[in-house]
Design a protein around this motif. Structure first.
Motif, mmCIF file in Angstrom:
data_model
loop_
_atom_site.group_PDB
_atom_site.id
_atom_site.type_symbol
_atom_site.label_atom_id
_atom_site.label_comp_id
_atom_site.label_asym_id
_atom_site.label_seq_id
_atom_site.Cartn_x
_atom_site.Cartn_y
_atom_site.Cartn_z
ATOM 1 N N HIS A 9 0.840 -1.183 0.000
ATOM 2 C CA HIS A 9 0.000 0.000 0.000
ATOM 3 C C HIS A 9 0.881 1.241 0.000
ATOM 4 C CE1 HIS A 9 -3.632 -2.313 0.577
ATOM 5 N NE2 HIS A 9 -3.061 -2.966 1.577
ATOM 6 N N GLY A 10 0.555 2.167 -0.863
ATOM 7 C CA GLY A 10 1.268 3.435 -0.900
ATOM 8 C C GLY A 10 0.359 4.569 -0.472
ATOM 9 N N VAL A 11 0.849 5.789 -0.601
ATOM 10 C CA VAL A 11 0.083 6.978 -0.265
ATOM 11 C C VAL A 11 -0.269 7.661 -1.579
ATOM 12 C CG1 VAL A 11 0.076 9.164 0.983
ATOM 13 C CG2 VAL A 11 1.325 7.198 1.914
ATOM 14 N N GLN A 12 -1.528 7.547 -1.971
ATOM 15 C CA GLN A 12 -1.933 8.009 -3.292
ATOM 16 C C GLN A 12 -1.730 9.516 -3.445
ATOM 17 O OE1 GLN A 12 -5.966 7.137 -4.322
ATOM 18 N NE2 GLN A 12 -5.678 7.573 -6.501
ATOM 19 N N SER A 13 -2.026 10.276 -2.381
ATOM 20 C CA SER A 13 -1.878 11.732 -2.488
ATOM 21 C C SER A 13 -0.424 12.122 -2.731
ATOM 22 C CB SER A 13 -2.399 12.418 -1.217
ATOM 23 O OG SER A 13 -1.686 11.967 -0.074
ATOM 24 N N LEU A 14 0.512 11.370 -2.152
ATOM 25 C CA LEU A 14 1.930 11.647 -2.389
ATOM 26 C C LEU A 14 2.276 11.375 -3.844
ATOM 27 C CD1 LEU A 14 4.757 12.346 -1.380
ATOM 28 C CD2 LEU A 14 5.030 9.958 -0.674
ATOM 29 N N GLU A 15 1.738 10.293 -4.380
ATOM 30 C CA GLU A 15 2.000 9.957 -5.772
ATOM 31 C C GLU A 15 1.441 11.019 -6.710
ATOM 32 O OE1 GLU A 15 0.404 6.062 -6.233
ATOM 33 O OE2 GLU A 15 1.826 5.138 -4.832
ATOM 34 N N VAL A 16 0.275 11.573 -6.360
ATOM 35 C CA VAL A 16 -0.300 12.650 -7.174
ATOM 36 C C VAL A 16 0.590 13.882 -7.118
ATOM 37 C CG1 VAL A 16 -2.260 14.225 -7.434
ATOM 38 C CG2 VAL A 16 -2.665 11.812 -6.896
ATOM 39 N N GLY A 17 1.083 14.209 -5.910
ATOM 40 C CA GLY A 17 1.975 15.349 -5.764
ATOM 41 C C GLY A 17 3.252 15.179 -6.561
ATOM 42 N N MET A 18 3.792 13.962 -6.557
ATOM 43 C CA MET A 18 4.995 13.707 -7.347
ATOM 44 C C MET A 18 4.706 13.842 -8.839
ATOM 45 S SD MET A 18 7.484 13.266 -5.297
ATOM 46 C CE MET A 18 6.632 14.490 -4.283
ATOM 47 N N GLY A 19 3.459 13.526 -9.228
ATOM 48 C CA GLY A 19 3.080 13.693 -10.626
ATOM 49 C C GLY A 19 3.125 15.153 -11.042
ATOM 50 N N ILE A 20 2.742 16.036 -10.133
ATOM 51 C CA ILE A 20 2.820 17.473 -10.417
ATOM 52 C C ILE A 20 4.271 17.910 -10.537
ATOM 53 C CG2 ILE A 20 2.412 19.760 -9.403
ATOM 54 C CD1 ILE A 20 -0.232 18.702 -8.345
ATOM 55 N N LEU A 21 5.119 17.434 -9.638
ATOM 56 C CA LEU A 21 6.540 17.784 -9.715
ATOM 57 C C LEU A 21 7.160 17.286 -11.023
ATOM 58 C CD1 LEU A 21 7.822 17.157 -6.072
ATOM 59 C CD2 LEU A 21 7.524 19.354 -7.226
#
Length: 266
Positions: A9-21
């Motif tokens: 399990h990961g942290v989806q919101s973190l992955e979304v934030g990394m997508g913005i970066l």
């Protein structure tokens, strides 16, 4: 994606934030909100919420005059650290190979690991009798040349616990009995700009020299090491071997961005 990653399990919101970066890095310049949202394939309102959080932690910054977004100071710091950690070893390996070719001695590269100094690479000279250095070997702080370099130039609170353990465990050289003795010896290492051990090295019959290498923050980042059979290496302060070692360490420090004054000729 592998089954191992799918099962974690990961942290989806973190992955979304990394997508913005990632979208901002791909843009290669400061960007407007609508451009970031389009590159990240999300509504502008959603992108804006993430950008607010990314600004708070220093990963993104916004120009108050143009309202454009750019990579922030903490993201830049992460990049510099990544460059330091990746490139320093590659440059260090090249440095010990060149040093080996110049002096025809066994050379090695040591960095600070989870449990103290560790050898990450060594180069074999062209001579019949050599000292083999095992990659991955962890070194003592007081009884190895590279260890003394790290103990001399790293902050005391980073090395003192290990020094005390070596003193209590009997692995320190015979002439070092107390913490004051250890710090007096390390002060001499710092004054000389080099650590030299012969006669009481970690391995009997082996002698070694080590010099510090500094990074763009003028902090110790690694040590260049020369290892030889006892009596075979010129350990005099003005010897060509020591001069070349200091020169190599100094030049590598410059390549890593250090502005620290290092004596490279004595």
């Amino acid at each position: 994606m592998s089954e191992e990653l799918e099962g974690k399990h990961g942290v989806q919101s973190l992955e979304v934030g990394m997508g913005i970066l990632k979208a901002m890095v791909g843009g290669k310049r400061s960007m407007m909100l609508k451009d970031i949202a389009a590159a990240a394939e999300m509504p502008p309102s959603k992108a804006h919420r993430y950008l607010v959080s990314l600004i708070r932690v220093g990963l993104v910054e916004q120009d108050p005059l143009t309202s454009r977004y750019n990579i922030g100071p903490f993201a830049l710091k992460i990049g510099l650290v990544a460059i330091d950690r990746l490139d320093r070893v590659r440059l260090g390996m090249a440095a010990i190979a060149e040093l080996r070719d110049t002096i025809n001695e066994t050379t090695a590269l040591a960095v600070w690991g989870d449990h103290g100094p560790v050898i990450v690479r060594w180069e074999r000279p062209n001579r019949p009798i050599i000292v083999n250095v095992v990659t991955g070997t962890h070194l003592k702080l007081l009884s190895s040349a590279a260890g003394r370099v790290f103990a001399a130039w790293l902050p005391r609170d980073q090395v003192e616990e290990q020094i005390l353990k070596e003193l209590a465990g009997g692995s320190a050289p015979a002439d070092i009995h107390t913490l004051d003795d250890a710090y007096a010896m390390l002060a001499e290492v710092e004054r000389e700009g080099i650590a030299a051990i012969s006669g009481n090295y970690a391995v009997k019959g082996v002698e070694a020299l080590a010099a510090p290498v500094f990074n763009f923050k003028n902090e110790l980042t690694m040590a260049l090491v020369i290892v030889g059979v006892e009596g075979s290496t010129d350990m005099r302060a003005e010897s060509p071997t020591i001069i070349e070692l200091k020169k190599s360490a100094h030049n590598l420090s410059l390549r890593l961005g250090s502005t620290r004054e290092v004596d490279s000729a004595a």
